[in-house]
Design a protein around this motif. Sequence first.
Motif, short mmCIF file in Angstrom:
data_model
loop_
_atom_site.label_atom_id
_atom_site.label_comp_id
_atom_site.label_asym_id
_atom_site.label_seq_id
_atom_site.Cartn_x
_atom_site.Cartn_y
_atom_site.Cartn_z
N MET A 15 0.83 -1.21 0.00
CA MET A 15 0.00 0.00 0.00
C MET A 15 0.87 1.26 0.00
N ALA A 16 1.89 1.26 0.87
CA ALA A 16 2.77 2.42 0.91
C ALA A 16 3.45 2.61 -0.44
N LEU A 18 2.28 1.75 -3.38
CA LEU A 18 1.29 2.28 -4.33
C LEU A 18 1.15 3.79 -4.19
N VAL A 19 1.07 4.25 -2.93
CA VAL A 19 0.93 5.69 -2.70
C VAL A 19 2.13 6.43 -3.28
N LEU A 20 3.32 5.89 -3.01
CA LEU A 20 4.55 6.49 -3.49
C LEU A 20 4.60 6.52 -5.01
N ALA A 22 2.04 6.44 -7.19
CA ALA A 22 1.09 7.40 -7.74
C ALA A 22 1.64 8.82 -7.63
N PHE A 23 2.21 9.12 -6.46
CA PHE A 23 2.78 10.45 -6.25
C PHE A 23 3.93 10.69 -7.23
N TRP A 25 4.46 9.32 -10.12
CA TRP A 25 3.92 9.45 -11.47
C TRP A 25 3.41 10.87 -11.72
N LEU A 26 2.59 11.35 -10.77
CA LEU A 26 2.01 12.68 -10.89
C LEU A 26 3.09 13.75 -10.97
N ASP A 29 5.43 13.55 -14.04
CA ASP A 29 4.69 13.99 -15.22
C ASP A 29 4.68 15.52 -15.34
N ALA A 250 1.22 24.69 -14.60
CA ALA A 250 1.00 23.78 -13.48
C ALA A 250 2.26 23.64 -12.64
N ILE A 254 2.50 24.52 -8.75
CA ILE A 254 2.95 23.54 -7.75
C ILE A 254 4.14 24.08 -6.98
N VAL A 258 4.19 24.50 -3.03
CA VAL A 258 5.17 23.76 -2.23
C VAL A 258 6.01 24.71 -1.39
N PHE B 109 8.50 9.61 3.62
CA PHE B 109 7.19 9.14 3.17
C PHE B 109 6.08 10.02 3.70
N TRP B 127 -3.34 16.08 -14.91
CA TRP B 127 -2.65 14.80 -14.95
C TRP B 127 -3.61 13.68 -15.36
#
Lengths: 280, 291
Positions: A15-16, A18-20, A22-23, A25-26, A29, A250, A254, A258, B109, B127
């Motif tokens: 799960m961790a 997957l979160v990483l 997706a982040f 990838w976003l 990109d 974008a 961001i 940030v 993390f 995105w």
Amino acid sequence: MAMIDRSFTIIIWIMAGLVLLAFGWLVSDVVVQGAPKLSWQFLMDEPTRSGREGGIYPIIVSTLLILMTALVVVLPLGLGSAIWLAEFSSKSSKRVRTTRLILDVLAGVPSIVFGLFGYAFFCGFLDLGFSILSGGLTLACMMLPILIRTTEAGLAAVPQDWRKAGAALGMSRTTLLWQVLLPYASPAITAGLLLSIGRATAETAALIFTSGYVDRMPESINDSGRALAVHIYDLSMNVVGGDKASYGSALVLILMVVIINLSASTLSEFWLEKKISRLK
Amino acid sequence: MSEFLSPPKNIDRWLGIGLSMLMGLVALLLILIVAFLASEAWPVIQGDSWARFFNSDGWYPLENKFGLLPMLWATLAVSVGAVVLAFPLGLGSAIFIEYYAPRVIGKPFSSVVTLLAGVPSVVFGLWGLTELVPLINNVHPPGASLLTAILVLTLMILPTISLTSRSALSSLPAHLLQNSAALALSKKSMIVGVLVPTASKGIVGGVLLALVRALGETMAVLMVAGNVVQTPSGLFDPVRVLTANIALEMAYATGEHRAALFASGLLLMVLVICVVWMTSRLSSGEVNGYD
């Protein structure tokens, strides 16, 4: 038994991961597609051909003007309300409980509904039209609950002993507030303020029908002005071939958010450390 | 708090009155919002004409048909779908940070989760539009669909669930951990059997907060959901949610059409107030539990 334990550990790690993923990838990109567009020229030029070419200078100026307008309104209103909630009201009274519920509802109102309200109230009823002023006032409404919540939490974290000590010294509550409580809570308040600025910078839906679409340089706050987030939306949805410029904007957006959020967390950590070392 | 302090002096009284007036203004804002939405929507909700939002067969503003049900179902499907996906991921990543991650991984993390919480919704939309939509289009056209909206929204509300779950878990008293260790519980039994159930109120509160955010999200969903007004019957159907409908049509709506859009804003407010009320019932129960 050990089997189940091990698979649970594996699931948590997946799960961790997957979160990483997706982040990653976003962010990659946006960085990969936005970076080629990013230059001093891009930040300092007027947009041409509906934003496909040229830069985003007037849009950055409009965004900052909208934020500034919102801050002028939200600061006294938000800080004042939070101070009343934290220091001048009795926690268990019915009035305070109702107020809290109202704040919770306000925090949950969808941004498009704020947009509708701003359109009907500021643009229509108060006759401000599509302007930076209307947009800023609408954003101020959105920021209020966040700022009040964080400021109140900051004041609530001041040790109770300090209030008692102040009272023992015969300080008025106002002096106590000004000299002791607010300085102590200032990092938390600043962090909350930056957090709500970050949220406002990212906002689109509340601004489309209040500050408008015009991408010219605004001459005053009564002019319509396009916010950066609205610019990204318009380029990607309504302008064919606007994707590249959209990614460039974008990336700028961001980076702004940030920087704001990071300075919020570093500021509060820095001040917290200083305070703790002084207490020792 | 004030009971510890000396009696208020004059200046304190004046300051208190001034501040309470500011608070009153803020409270007035909510009343203003509801009042203005209602007054703009009045032409289509007075008498029993509001009933046509729920029994006419579709959204055809030009023919004065204002059926909100297809978009209401789409809103609920997108939000509930996103919460169902984001809940295990959010809770899982909170458990990861609190109990599994080595320090070198845990700290970065958790900053990743915090950063994700700050990403603007248009950027998620952009995105989703340029990366996810073509990908899903390969599997099943048209790509812009209920599924895409659910996936993008999942990513957006995941940090909310993760951050609130984590703060609920980290504020659990240390003796729970010690007792579980004394009973020789395995790490998994301790987490699933003791820690998560004890923190459940905070976790559920976070899930409801995420649900509110999902119900109200406009831009990201608008950009990836395809915006066809229809009752969703499958994951690959393009759908239009209530919030997106307002954003898409407000620019040119007039007359009853405009009023109907304000009425749908009012409906969104009602949904949000219901969820917030549930959340506040939950947290007031918690206070009583500790008393």
